[in-house]
Design a protein around this motif. Structure first.
Motif, mmCIF file in Angstrom:
data_model
loop_
_atom_site.group_PDB
_atom_site.id
_atom_site.type_symbol
_atom_site.label_atom_id
_atom_site.label_comp_id
_atom_site.label_asym_id
_atom_site.label_seq_id
_atom_site.Cartn_x
_atom_site.Cartn_y
_atom_site.Cartn_z
ATOM 1 N N TYR A 17 -11.411 -0.062 -5.583
ATOM 2 C CA TYR A 17 -12.097 1.084 -4.995
ATOM 3 C C TYR A 17 -11.296 1.674 -3.833
ATOM 4 O O TYR A 17 -11.270 2.894 -3.639
ATOM 5 C CB TYR A 17 -13.492 0.676 -4.537
ATOM 6 N N TYR A 18 -10.626 0.834 -3.078
ATOM 7 C CA TYR A 18 -9.727 1.317 -2.025
ATOM 8 C C TYR A 18 -8.603 2.144 -2.639
ATOM 9 O O TYR A 18 -8.227 3.204 -2.119
ATOM 10 C CB TYR A 18 -9.173 0.129 -1.245
ATOM 11 N N HIS A 19 -8.089 1.681 -3.781
ATOM 12 C CA HIS A 19 -7.022 2.407 -4.454
ATOM 13 C C HIS A 19 -7.505 3.764 -4.944
ATOM 14 O O HIS A 19 -6.719 4.725 -5.033
ATOM 15 C CB HIS A 19 -6.480 1.578 -5.627
ATOM 16 N N PRO A 43 0.815 -1.224 0.000
ATOM 17 C CA PRO A 43 0.000 0.000 0.000
ATOM 18 C C PRO A 43 0.846 1.271 0.000
ATOM 19 O O PRO A 43 0.500 2.263 -0.648
ATOM 20 C CB PRO A 43 -0.833 -0.126 1.282
ATOM 21 N N LEU A 79 -13.892 4.281 -7.987
ATOM 22 C CA LEU A 79 -14.956 4.423 -6.996
ATOM 23 C C LEU A 79 -15.874 5.587 -7.352
ATOM 24 O O LEU A 79 -17.106 5.488 -7.259
ATOM 25 C CB LEU A 79 -14.352 4.632 -5.606
ATOM 26 N N LEU A 117 -9.450 5.729 -3.290
ATOM 27 C CA LEU A 117 -9.292 6.619 -2.143
ATOM 28 C C LEU A 117 -7.830 7.016 -1.958
ATOM 29 O O LEU A 117 -7.522 8.174 -1.636
ATOM 30 C CB LEU A 117 -9.822 5.938 -0.877
ATOM 31 N N ALA A 148 -12.811 -4.674 -4.703
ATOM 32 C CA ALA A 148 -12.770 -3.885 -3.463
ATOM 33 C C ALA A 148 -11.445 -3.140 -3.358
ATOM 34 O O ALA A 148 -11.406 -1.969 -2.939
ATOM 35 C CB ALA A 148 -12.964 -4.798 -2.256
ATOM 36 N N PHE A 149 -10.342 -3.804 -3.735
ATOM 37 C CA PHE A 149 -9.042 -3.128 -3.705
ATOM 38 C C PHE A 149 -9.000 -1.980 -4.710
ATOM 39 O O PHE A 149 -8.415 -0.921 -4.440
ATOM 40 C CB PHE A 149 -7.914 -4.110 -4.003
#
Length: 515
Positions: free
Chosen positions: A488-490, A377, A422, A492, A485-486
């Motif tokens: 969409y996390y990325h 990350p 996202l 952010l 999901a990752f």
């Protein structure tokens, strides 16, 4: 005329003015194109014209939300269609048997902090020596790291000559007669740029190959990449990147369920690293086939003509890069330590050279990503900040890409700054639900579900190569929506890095300071 139409009109006028400036700019450059060819830069106004047309249509349509949904759909997915088309049209440069540049004409430079803690260091060295370059230079950050490298080299060379190294056993390579001249130098600083430049001083060959100390080459790596230099206009060559599949070693001190979870968790991050590079592979192969473009030639393993970088002009710029520096009044941020591969990519094209991507199994280097203890990350943060630092420089300071790689500007350079899945996926779903067509449909749930499945499925296009090689990962990390999901996390992470781009820290690589 509503606000959106007014805004779109202003944007179109601004874009047209910018294109006029680009025409003037390119006409002032050395070896300018003809005026007729320069006028093709006006095509860069097309996106703004489409936006204005959409605003006018939406203003007069009975279902304005449907117009905006169709426009957003096209905006979101047109470049995927373009890239898929050119992905299939790509061809690597192939050996003809008449090459004038061979592996002995290569000096390999490995900036490193030493082999301690690096589980693939021996395989990395073995792979390079098996390819037979003329010289191999390790540029360390401390004298202790230099001593570590010297200490391990003797065993690696001995194993290669005996044919017993783990690399040879994995690839089925026989005994290697090591003829490469191996040198170790100490740059006395934990800075990749300085370490690389220190090694330049010892390079005497036509080609420099810059390699990360976690990059493991295919046994025919140099044979597969060097043919690109048969084209005398090619100054820089990029390669195919892959991630080593890591296995989890069970901990006997914890229970079965804990080990099962840790196996999934470690596998998840390893796969995310693999998918990250798989997406990059897709992008660079497609754009390079389209107009010769590439967002960046990865520093993990790249080849460049020595004359391009082993000179004072390059070294001064490379070691003294600043972001948003405007004279003495605003010194900006720097010197930049990360982004080294982006700087080299921009320098190459700004000096009139072409770039070629060699995408093949033999032109592949394999690295380690997503390994526990986790730093992936943090690496994503660094890579995203690089985008927000370097893409605007390429677009508005250098400007070469506007006429050299016109399609790549719109399929890569701009989208990589605004493409937060996202946000765009959420807006697309929201606008769909506001259309009259959706409101009047008898099967709204089916329409909405089908569109969400479509969005999900499109995330397979750039990652298919990884899932094809590791089908179980498709079940564990895609059907179980861990990868979406990752993604969409990325998004952010990307939004955060857009507002912290001046953070020059080499995230994911903690090094001691060297006095």
């Amino acid at each position: 005329m509503d606000f959106t139409t007014i805004l779109a009109t202003i944007m179109m006028c601004g874009m047209f003015t910018w294109n006029i400036f680009l025409i003037y700019d390119v006409r002032q450059r050395p070896d300018p194109p003809t005026l007729l060819s320069s006028l093709r830069l006006l095509a860069h106004s097309i996106p703004a014209m489409i936006l204005l047309g959409t605003c006018i249509m939406a203003q007069n349509a009975q279902d304005s939300a449907l117009v905006w949904f169709a426009a957003l759909f096209a905006f979101r997915y047109w470049r995927i269609l373009v890239n898929v088309f050119f992905w299939f049209r790509y061809n690597p440069a192939l050996a003809t048997g008449r090459e004038t540049i061979t592996s002995s004409d290569c000096t390999v430079i490995v900036p490193t902090v030493g082999p301690n803690g690096n589980s693939v260091f021996a395989d990395m060295v073995a792979a390079i020596l098996a390819n037979g370059p003329g010289r191999l230079i390790f540029s360390t950050n401390t004298e202790d790291a230099a001593q570590q490298v010297r200490a391990i080299l003797a065993k690696i060379v001995s194993d290669l000559k005996a044919g017993t190294s783990s690399y040879q056993q994995l690839w089925g390579v026989g005994a290697v007669d090591v003829t490469t001249d191996i040198q170790v130098t100490n740059a006395k600083v934990s800075n990749k740029r300085h370490q690389v430049v220190k090694a330049f001083e010892m390079a005497e060959t036509k080609i420099l190959v810059m390699v990360d100390d976690t990059a493991i080459w295919h046994p025919r790596f140099l044979l597969a990449t060097l043919p690109a230099f048969a084209n005398e206009k090619v100054g820089f060559v990029g390669t195919r990147k892959w991630v080593k599949r890591l296995s989890y070693v069970a901990d006997p001190n914890v229970g079965y369920l804990t080990n099962l979870w840790m196996q999934y968790w470690s596998g998840f991050w390893n796969v995310m690293g693999g998918l990250y590079l798989a997406r990059h592979n897709f992008e660079i192969r497609a754009t390079n086939a389209a107009d010769g473009g590439v967002f960046c030639v990865s520093g993990r393993s790249s080849l460049i003509r020595t004359s391009i970088v082993n000179n004072n002009e390059f070294k001064q710029g490379f070691l003294n890069e600043y972001v948003l520096r405007f004279g003495d009044r605003f010194p900006g941020w720097g010197p930049v330590t990360a982004d080294d591969d982006n700087f080299i990519t921009r320098h190459v094209i700004n000096n009139g050279w072409d770039i070629k991507i060699q995408y093949s199994e033999e032109a592949t280097m394999t690295t380690v990503l997503g390994k526990l203890p986790l730093k992936f990350p943090d690496q994503c943060l660094r890579w995203s900040r690089t985008t927000f630092r370097q893409n605007p420089i390429a677009l508005f300071a250098d400007r070469t890409i506007w006429w050299k790689w016109p399609l790549t500007v719109w399929t890569t350079y701009f989208p990589w700054m605004y493409n937060a899945a996202l946000f765009w996926d959420g807006v697309a779903v929201l606008i769909l639900t506001q259309t009259k067509a959706y409101a009047e449909s008898r099967h709204r749930l089916a329409v909405l579900g089908s569109f969400i499945v479509f969005i999900w499925a499109t995330k397979l296009i750039k990652t298919a190569a990884w899932f094809w090689e590791h089908p179980m990962d498709f079940v564990l990390y895609f059907l179980i929506p861990a990868y979406p999901a990752f993604a969409y996390y990325h998004s952010l992470l990307k939004i955060w890095t857009a507002f912290t781009f001046w953070d020059l820290a080499w995230s994911g690589r903690k090094l001691p300071k060297v006095e």
